[in-house]
Write an enzyme that holds these catalytic residues in place. Sequence first.
Site, PDB file in Angstrom:
ATOM      1  N   ASN A 199       0.860  -1.186   0.000  1.00 39.88           N
ATOM      2  CA  ASN A 199       0.000   0.000   0.000  1.00 39.88           C
ATOM      3  C   ASN A 199       0.900   1.241   0.000  1.00 39.88           C
ATOM      4  OD1 ASN A 199       0.811   0.519   2.706  1.00 39.88           O
ATOM      5  ND2 ASN A 199      -0.884  -0.691   3.517  1.00 39.88           N
ATOM      6  N   ARG A 200       0.292   2.408   0.019  1.00 41.56           N
ATOM      7  CA  ARG A 200       1.083   3.642  -0.093  1.00 41.56           C
ATOM      8  C   ARG A 200       2.096   3.783   1.040  1.00 41.56           C
ATOM      9  NH1 ARG A 200      -3.669   7.986  -1.116  1.00 41.56           N
ATOM     10  NH2 ARG A 200      -4.402   6.899   0.742  1.00 41.56           N
ATOM     11  N   ALA A 201       1.642   3.569   2.279  1.00 43.00           N
ATOM     12  CA  ALA A 201       2.537   3.733   3.424  1.00 43.00           C
ATOM     13  C   ALA A 201       3.689   2.741   3.369  1.00 43.00           C
ATOM     14  CB  ALA A 201       1.750   3.569   4.724  1.00 43.00           C
ATOM     15  N   GLU A 202       3.393   1.512   2.953  1.00 47.36           N
ATOM     16  CA  GLU A 202       4.434   0.485   2.881  1.00 47.36           C
ATOM     17  C   GLU A 202       5.457   0.814   1.799  1.00 47.36           C
ATOM     18  OE1 GLU A 202       1.656  -3.273   4.407  1.00 47.36           O
ATOM     19  OE2 GLU A 202       1.790  -2.777   2.277  1.00 47.36           O
ATOM     20  N   ASP A 267      -5.797  -8.331   2.380  1.00 47.62           N
ATOM     21  CA  ASP A 267      -5.920  -9.790   2.264  1.00 47.62           C
ATOM     22  C   ASP A 267      -6.850 -10.154   1.114  1.00 47.62           C
ATOM     23  OD1 ASP A 267      -4.378  -9.878   4.564  1.00 47.62           O
ATOM     24  OD2 ASP A 267      -6.060 -10.299   5.899  1.00 47.62           O
TER      25      ASP A 267
END
Length: 313
Positions: A199-202, A267
């Site tokens: 995701n964006r944060a990751e 998930d």
Amino acid sequence: MTLYSPPGRPLVAARRVLVVGDVMLDRYWFGTVERISPEAPVPVLHVQREEERMGGAANVALNVKTLGGQVTLLSMVGQDEPAQRLQALLHQQGIATVLGQDPSLQTIVKLRLIGRAQQLLRVDFEQEPDHEVLSQMLTDFARELPRHDVVLFSDYGKGGLAHIPRMIELARAAGKPVLVDPKGSDYARYAGASVITPNRAELMQVVGSWQDEAELERKAQSLRERLGLRALLLTRSEEGMSLFEADRVSHVKAQVREVADVTGAGDTVIATLALMLCCGLPLQQAMEHANRAGGLVVAKFGTATVSYEELFA
């Protein structure tokens, strides 16, 4: 957005996904809050109902099963009450399991306290497994690999995938597509995978922030090339998804709906993507279906799933 024709249910039912990763038991205590504790400035939750659900890689496996595919879950648990409850839930859903057990390991539990229709507190019980204990997963993985069409690694950063570089190597040697839901800042361990789905944060944790789409594309493509990936699928919440491949970048808008809970949405996305890919759909089409599945599941509370009928209604 154009939603491509879905694979027929018989085709989906014939496909087998091997899910490997950190499993956990999600516990929910629901109740009412009518006063503040005299002992501290915190609300007092009067528990009226308890619920247990499968979390982590177990929820990924459940998503594959609910969509109609066949799935085997490979993981490690302790020899404790949460492990027994988790195994019972998996059995109830008809999910095939290969669960190594270690008496010194505490099965991961996430306890959520819910009052007034919102989460008041989450309590985590966990410990990192011993690397020697995890080495037995390599033998189990090598045995299960030939019977499956695709391998899906669900990394929750709990230590259960210490040997993922070797597992990816084995899967690629066997000609199996490899999908990874990543965690942490060390993406080198995912080198050689087919697709990763941060995701964006990751992604920001690995490549840093970006000022515009052009900079995002440069950084995403650089990471994809460095790791030898076929593609990088970036999930962007309300901004939809972006798929970075060697010869193109594709975007899909988010499915607009009321958001109840984003827990476990990743998930659902990767489970749908994996199942669609092993049904023979191109990546861009698989992304369309995964995007729709993610939009459906965030309208539900807690870790949830989407059925074949819901997805292709």
